[in-house]
Design a protein around this motif. Structure first.
Motif, PDB file in Angstrom:
ATOM      1  N   GLN A 128       0.833  -1.208   0.000  1.00 52.82           N
ATOM      2  CA  GLN A 128       0.000   0.000   0.000  1.00 52.82           C
ATOM      3  C   GLN A 128       0.868   1.259   0.000  1.00 52.82           C
ATOM      4  OE1 GLN A 128      -2.307  -0.633   3.476  1.00 52.82           O
ATOM      5  NE2 GLN A 128      -3.751  -2.024   2.478  1.00 52.82           N
ATOM      6  N   ILE A 129       1.959   1.227   0.718  1.00 51.07           N
ATOM      7  CA  ILE A 129       2.862   2.376   0.745  1.00 51.07           C
ATOM      8  C   ILE A 129       3.484   2.584  -0.628  1.00 51.07           C
ATOM      9  CG2 ILE A 129       5.023   3.251   1.714  1.00 51.07           C
ATOM     10  CD1 ILE A 129       4.234   1.845   4.343  1.00 51.07           C
ATOM     11  N   LEU A 130       3.900   1.500  -1.274  1.00 50.93           N
ATOM     12  CA  LEU A 130       4.482   1.618  -2.613  1.00 50.93           C
ATOM     13  C   LEU A 130       3.458   2.115  -3.619  1.00 50.93           C
ATOM     14  CD1 LEU A 130       6.737  -1.561  -2.799  1.00 50.93           C
ATOM     15  CD2 LEU A 130       7.440   0.814  -2.580  1.00 50.93           C
ATOM     16  N   ALA A 131       2.217   1.616  -3.527  1.00 50.04           N
ATOM     17  CA  ALA A 131       1.180   2.080  -4.443  1.00 50.04           C
ATOM     18  C   ALA A 131       0.885   3.568  -4.242  1.00 50.04           C
ATOM     19  CB  ALA A 131      -0.096   1.263  -4.236  1.00 50.04           C
ATOM     20  N   ALA A 132       0.854   4.016  -2.999  1.00 52.79           N
ATOM     21  CA  ALA A 132       0.633   5.435  -2.724  1.00 52.79           C
ATOM     22  C   ALA A 132       1.790   6.276  -3.237  1.00 52.79           C
ATOM     23  CB  ALA A 132       0.432   5.648  -1.231  1.00 52.79           C
ATOM     24  N   ALA A 133       3.004   5.767  -3.114  1.00 53.50           N
ATOM     25  CA  ALA A 133       4.168   6.500  -3.602  1.00 53.50           C
ATOM     26  C   ALA A 133       4.154   6.620  -5.118  1.00 53.50           C
ATOM     27  CB  ALA A 133       5.454   5.812  -3.140  1.00 53.50           C
ATOM     28  N   ARG A 134       3.688   5.568  -5.791  1.00 55.14           N
ATOM     29  CA  ARG A 134       3.624   5.614  -7.264  1.00 55.14           C
ATOM     30  C   ARG A 134       2.571   6.613  -7.749  1.00 55.14           C
ATOM     31  NH1 ARG A 134       3.940  -0.328  -6.855  1.00 55.14           N
ATOM     32  NH2 ARG A 134       6.124  -0.846  -7.196  1.00 55.14           N
ATOM     33  N   GLU A 135       1.506   6.791  -6.973  1.00 56.20           N
ATOM     34  CA  GLU A 135       0.430   7.693  -7.374  1.00 56.20           C
ATOM     35  C   GLU A 135       0.689   9.153  -6.987  1.00 56.20           C
ATOM     36  OE1 GLU A 135      -3.156   6.160  -5.755  1.00 56.20           O
ATOM     37  OE2 GLU A 135      -3.015   4.275  -6.862  1.00 56.20           O
ATOM     38  N   THR A 136       1.733   9.391  -6.221  1.00 54.91           N
ATOM     39  CA  THR A 136       2.023  10.745  -5.763  1.00 54.91           C
ATOM     40  C   THR A 136       2.677  11.560  -6.873  1.00 54.91           C
ATOM     41  OG1 THR A 136       2.320   9.924  -3.525  1.00 54.91           O
ATOM     42  CG2 THR A 136       3.225  12.085  -4.011  1.00 54.91           C
ATOM     43  N   LEU A 137       2.163  12.747  -7.071  1.00 58.36           N
ATOM     44  CA  LEU A 137       2.731  13.654  -8.058  1.00 58.36           C
ATOM     45  C   LEU A 137       3.279  14.880  -7.340  1.00 58.36           C
ATOM     46  CD1 LEU A 137      -0.063  13.558 -10.779  1.00 58.36           C
ATOM     47  CD2 LEU A 137       2.126  12.355 -10.796  1.00 58.36           C
TER      48      LEU A 137
END
Length: 69
Positions: free
Chosen positions: A58-67
């Motif tokens: 979940q942390i990695l997915a949130a990091a990928r979606e962060t702009l």
């Protein structure tokens, strides 16, 4: 589930308390490693592994979606 508001701040507080405890123990000691420091270090490592295994994807997915702007 928002990881960075309630649980994230709780985990940050725990890590901060552990870090201060280890640093305080190192400042009183003459450089040797005490059993208490070994236990706290093992506890911190286990906590880090637990957090990573539970919320890592979940942390990695949130990091990928962060702009960043």
């Amino acid at each position: 589930m928002c990881l960075f508001t309630t649980r994230g701040s709780f985990v940050a507080r725990i890590v901060g308390v552990l870090r201060r405890a280890v640093l305080r123990g190192m400042s009183y000691d003459g450089g040797s490693v005490t059993p208490e420091m070994v236990i706290w270090t093992a506890f911190g490592a286990a906590l880090a592994l637990a957090v990573t295994s539970l919320w890592g994807p979940q942390i990695l997915a949130a990091a990928r979606e962060t702009l960043f702007k």
